[in-house]
Design an enzyme around this catalytic site. Sequence first.
Site, short mmCIF file in Angstrom:
data_model
loop_
_atom_site.label_atom_id
_atom_site.label_comp_id
_atom_site.label_asym_id
_atom_site.label_seq_id
_atom_site.Cartn_x
_atom_site.Cartn_y
_atom_site.Cartn_z
N SER A 22 0.97 -1.36 -0.04
CA SER A 22 0.04 0.05 0.04
C SER A 22 0.78 1.23 0.19
CB SER A 22 -0.94 -0.02 1.45
OG SER A 22 -1.67 -0.96 1.26
N ARG A 26 1.52 4.26 -3.25
CA ARG A 26 1.19 5.56 -2.64
C ARG A 26 2.34 6.52 -3.15
NH1 ARG A 26 -2.42 2.47 -0.52
NH2 ARG A 26 -4.47 2.93 0.45
N GLY A 93 -5.98 -3.84 -7.67
CA GLY A 93 -7.18 -3.11 -7.32
C GLY A 93 -6.65 -1.74 -6.92
N ARG A 121 -13.56 -6.99 -10.75
CA ARG A 121 -13.80 -6.45 -9.33
C ARG A 121 -14.70 -5.21 -9.55
NH1 ARG A 121 -7.80 -6.59 -6.52
NH2 ARG A 121 -9.37 -6.18 -4.78
N SER A 165 -13.43 0.75 2.85
CA SER A 165 -12.46 0.72 1.93
C SER A 165 -11.44 1.76 1.66
CB SER A 165 -12.95 0.28 0.67
OG SER A 165 -12.39 0.44 -0.54
N GLN A 167 -9.26 1.98 -0.37
CA GLN A 167 -8.85 2.14 -1.93
C GLN A 167 -10.13 3.09 -2.27
OE1 GLN A 167 -9.06 -1.68 -4.02
NE2 GLN A 167 -7.02 -2.17 -3.26
N ASP A 313 -6.46 -8.54 4.57
CA ASP A 313 -5.63 -9.09 3.41
C ASP A 313 -5.16 -10.32 4.38
OD1 ASP A 313 -6.46 -7.59 1.54
OD2 ASP A 313 -4.64 -6.21 1.78
N ARG A 344 -12.08 -14.91 -1.79
CA ARG A 344 -11.12 -15.43 -0.71
C ARG A 344 -11.90 -16.48 0.23
NH1 ARG A 344 -6.81 -10.65 -0.31
NH2 ARG A 344 -5.50 -11.57 -2.15
N ARG A 386 -2.38 -14.26 -2.16
CA ARG A 386 -2.34 -14.47 -0.77
C ARG A 386 -3.14 -15.91 -0.51
NH1 ARG A 386 -0.52 -9.88 0.96
NH2 ARG A 386 -1.49 -7.74 0.24
#
Length: 425
Positions: A22, A26, A93, A121, A165, A167, A313, A344, A386
């Site tokens: 993440s 960024r 994503g 997604r 979220s 995101q 996650d 998942r 993952r």
Amino acid sequence: MNKTIKPISSINTTITVPGDKSISHRAVMFGSLAKGDTEITGFLTGDDCMSTISCFKKLGVDIDIDGEHIIVHGKGLHGLCAPSEMLDVGNSGTTIRLISGILAAQPFDTTLNGDASIQKRPMKRVINPLTEMGAHIESTNDGYAPLTIHGKKLHAIEYTMPVASAQVKSSILLASLFAEGETVINEPVASRDHTEIMLNYFGADITNTDGKIVSKPVKELYGKPVQVPGDISSAAFFMVAGLIVPDSHIIIKNVGINPTRTGIIDALKAMGGDINILNERSAGGEAVADIEVKTSKLKATTLSGEIIPRMIDEIPVFTIAALHAEGTTTVKDAQELKVKESNRIATMAQELKKMGVDITETDDGMIIPGEQALKGAITESHLDHRVAMSIAIAALTAEGDTTINNADCVAISFPDFYEILDSLA
Ligand code: S3P
């Protein structure tokens, strides 16, 4: 590539894990929008973050790459150029959702696409708030990539997040940098706050008062050095390995422990996990520490509510810890797992069943009876990094060998995962 993993009798090691995914994304995005250079150390060279670099290069940003050392030569808030071709976000994503907030405000049009997983997604979660801000985004099948973003002049909105979220929150915050007025986001359940921390470090004006996030426009952002800590999401695999493999002691150095990300530590400790946080320090506003883990007798727990976004996650690998605990563990409020790189809940249940395990899928999580014996099996990653790594950790305590088909997807977030795993034996 297929990978075969043998069970292991004990682990005694000190390791480091690659940079936080993440924060790496960024640093490239915000560095591109800043004036001056952003020097990034400890950058994650996984496929997802390389997709972000490739998109910003196509937007005219010069980025020097020397392994984990990256220099982004920022263009300033209004310096991006129209790309001459479609931007490919690969499997990421985070890239597609965050970049949409930036592209919505540019004086040009862009098309974004990615792999088969990205095309499944949900994108309405960013299209809706960005459209309220004045964006014009065309999508395929009403809400999926490819997306064509026609740059527009944006205005501030007040938005209440329907799902926790980071995101989505970050996409709106990035759009807010270009919007007229003060943007307000109400976040009923906190999600990771790396965007707020790093944008403010670069000169933005974002405050958070009890979940009310206010972004006031600033004239420019300014590039700064970013030291990326190790990714707690990657460390989690070896935290669980250290707890479930007998006679083990693992130290994982230099891991980010931002409180919006430490749900996995809280959950494993609540189960009786022997986990110590050592040498706590801070870098660029992010908390960092070494994590020590020892083999532990675990007890079942229930996960629900605010902890879920703080470990979203890590839930796939958490299920492996739950299989070893005394009693039945329940995971609730985790429906977001269904819209990750794979579903998942379904993929983890399907693959663990191949290993002889009893696990029940629910609408918003799983029911995982504990103290189960795992058997080696031939399994499938579903091209989800993952899922592959969680099965690999399960394999360490199984009877017999486990093979993971399409195992190379770990390169998305943890390119040297198998080298570290093989070094444990
Ligand atoms: C991320 C946020 C999370 C997480 C993803 C990375 C980010 O997604 O699952 O791997 O960097 O902002 P959501 O915010 O959509 O839950």
